[in-house]
Design a protein around this motif. Structure first.
Motif, short mmCIF file in Angstrom:
data_model
loop_
_atom_site.label_atom_id
_atom_site.label_comp_id
_atom_site.label_asym_id
_atom_site.label_seq_id
_atom_site.Cartn_x
_atom_site.Cartn_y
_atom_site.Cartn_z
N HIS A 5 0.89 -1.19 -0.08
CA HIS A 5 0.11 0.00 0.00
C HIS A 5 0.83 1.32 0.00
O HIS A 5 1.97 1.08 0.66
N ARG A 27 -1.77 1.44 -3.11
CA ARG A 27 -1.64 0.63 -4.37
C ARG A 27 -2.12 1.63 -5.52
O ARG A 27 -2.87 2.19 -5.54
N ASP A 28 -1.24 1.29 -6.52
CA ASP A 28 -1.44 2.12 -7.84
C ASP A 28 -2.12 1.17 -8.81
O ASP A 28 -1.73 0.21 -9.22
N ARG A 29 -3.41 1.80 -8.93
CA ARG A 29 -4.53 1.19 -9.81
C ARG A 29 -4.11 0.93 -11.39
O ARG A 29 -4.60 0.01 -11.96
N THR A 30 -3.01 1.65 -11.71
CA THR A 30 -2.50 1.54 -13.05
C THR A 30 -1.42 0.54 -13.26
O THR A 30 -0.85 0.28 -14.43
N SER A 31 -0.64 0.12 -12.10
CA SER A 31 0.47 -0.76 -12.21
C SER A 31 0.01 -1.91 -12.84
O SER A 31 -0.95 -2.42 -12.59
#
Ligand code: ADP
Ligand code: MG
Length: 425
Positions: A231, A233-237
């Motif tokens: 955390h 968290r990157d939603r685009t990773s």
């Protein structure tokens, strides 16, 4: 995360009776929850998620199997657990402060102690300054925060949440999600374990350590995904998207299995028709066509701005009608689907009709209508016949869908007044 087991669900099944007939809302559930874990339950509506939550908190006793809490069988309501529901039942005649305080009162704390604790909790959920406001003065997001403060006031070891954000607008949901996560990750909650039900797979991947995937008919666990992402968290990773994909492919796998069952079934209606709007299905097919005839399932939910359950229903419909096929986590238009996308309204109805006629339930229905004298039947007769194959609690919905699809395809008509279903000439 330590490895102390807080909850153990052992061989739990739960039967409900609907109009005298039994059906399994849960079938043979085995699940463990450990201290320090945030677990999400995802799955189609009707897969028994809410029932499981009620059983785990002891609000309901399972018809078979048992729940162990810290190793002991649970008897009655678990005083160490709390459920937060989708829409929070606040007392409208009490202020924010009083709404939180009442939970502390329930714990038997004296008034002097209650007030400062309640104020602290209200502050913690970011409602400082709203202590004397009444629920009607608050937005949906703020009400839900009061609900969460109240749940925290109960200091549950196990915090269960049943779609806590689904009644909120996108922005409030996002804000509360982050706030809860922060409280949880920074140890500002007395809670040892969180179990949350959600429809939204991205939300689960954003928040949980582990995602348990369920399906319906009967309600059961079909898979599990660990979320190993630090955390925030990157939603685009890539890792995030990959995890979302994993959850979808479990759901899609189940979906394909259901479709295979349909393909091999000579029965009339073994597989239930998904509840969709034809306009949404058209939207999906057009979208796929624009996207070069295929797209990842999880991207579709995002691109079309619909939740994961709705998108799965639409894909299921597209696959049943042979407009699309699932390849692992991708949905691909078939040549028929492509033709549908390129056609005008009338031609679309014709294509739809051809596909619909091939569905076992329509094949059966059209045949019995044709063989009846008036080319018409009372809906009750159709219902009675279908009730042999369709679980009773789904029957009304299925009839409604059959009529909707049949009308669009201009294959059948239905007269609401006389409750008669007849062949369209
Ligand atoms: P979910 O939360 O995953 O949507 P639920 O646990 O609410 O699932 O419901 C599972 C199934 O059990 C559904 O088919 C629902 O209609 C049925 N059901 C839920 N509660 C009851 C009840 N009290 N009596 C009869 N059927 C019920
Ligand atoms: Mg539910």
């Amino acid at each position: 995360m330590n490895k102390n087991r807080l909850v153990e669900v052992k061989n739990v099944s739960h039967k409900y009776y609907f109009k005298g007939k039994a059906f399994y809302a849960l079938r043979n559930i085995n699940l463990e929850l450990f201290e320090g874990e945030f677990v999400c339950l995802v799955g189609a509506s009707g897969s028994g998620k809410s029932t499981l939550l009620r059983i785990i908190t002891g609000l309901q006793t399972p018809t078979e199997g048992q729940v162990l809490y810290k190793g002991s069988p649970l008897k009655g309501v678990n005083p160490n657990a709390t459920i937060v529901f989708q829409t929070f039942a606040l007392f409208p005649w009490l202020t924010v402060l009083e709404n939180v305080e009442i939970a502390l009162k329930a714990r038997g704390l004296p008034k002097k102690v209650r007030i400062p604790i309640a104020l602290e909790l209200i502050d913690r959920v970011g409602l400082d300054g709203f202590e004397t406001a009444y629920p009607r003065e608050l937005s949906g997001g703020m009400k839900q925060k009061v609900g969460i403060a109240r749940a925290m006031a109960l200091e549950p070891e196990l915090l269960c949440m049943d779609e806590p954000f689904s009644a909120l607008d996108v922005l409030s949901a996002d804000a509360i999600r982050k706030e809860i996560l922060e409280l949880w990750l920074n140890g500002k909650m007395p809670t040892k374990t969180i179990l949350m039900v959600t429809h939204n797979i991205e939300e689960a991947v954003f928040m949980a350590d582990r995602i348990v995937v369920m399906d319906k008919n009967p309600g059961r666990i079909i898979g599990e995904v660990k979320v190993d992402i630090p955390h925030p968290r990157d939603r685009t990773s890539a890792k995030f998207l990959e995890t979302v994909d994993q959850v979808y492919s479990i759901l899609a796998g189940e979906l394909t299995e259901r479709l295979l069952t349909l393909a091999h079934s000579k029965k009339t209606a073994k597989v239930l028709l998904p509840d969709i709007e034809i306009a949404d299905l058209t939207g999906l097919v057009e979208h796929l066509y624009k996207k070069g005839k295929e797209e990842d399932i999880y991207k579709l939910a995002e691109e079309l701005g619909v939740d994961s359950e709705k998108i799965l229903n639409l894909i299921e419909a597209a696959e049943l009608l042979q407009f699309a096929e699932i390849h692992k986590t991708k949905v691909k238009l078939t040549p028929l689907g492509e033709k549908f996308a390129k056609s005008g309204i009338l031609e679309r109805k014709e294509i739809f009709a051809i596909s619909v006629k091939k569905l076992p339930v329509f094949h059966w229905l059209l045949n019995i209508l044709k063989s009846s004298d008036e080319k018409a039947l009372k809906i009750d007769v159709v219902k009675a016949a279908l009730s042999i194959e369709i679980p009773e609690n789904e029957l009304e919905k299925q009839i409604e869908i059959i009529i909707k699809w049949g009308r669009y395809a201009e294959l059948i008509a239905y007269d609401d007044e006389t409750e008669v279903i007849f062949l369209e000439s």
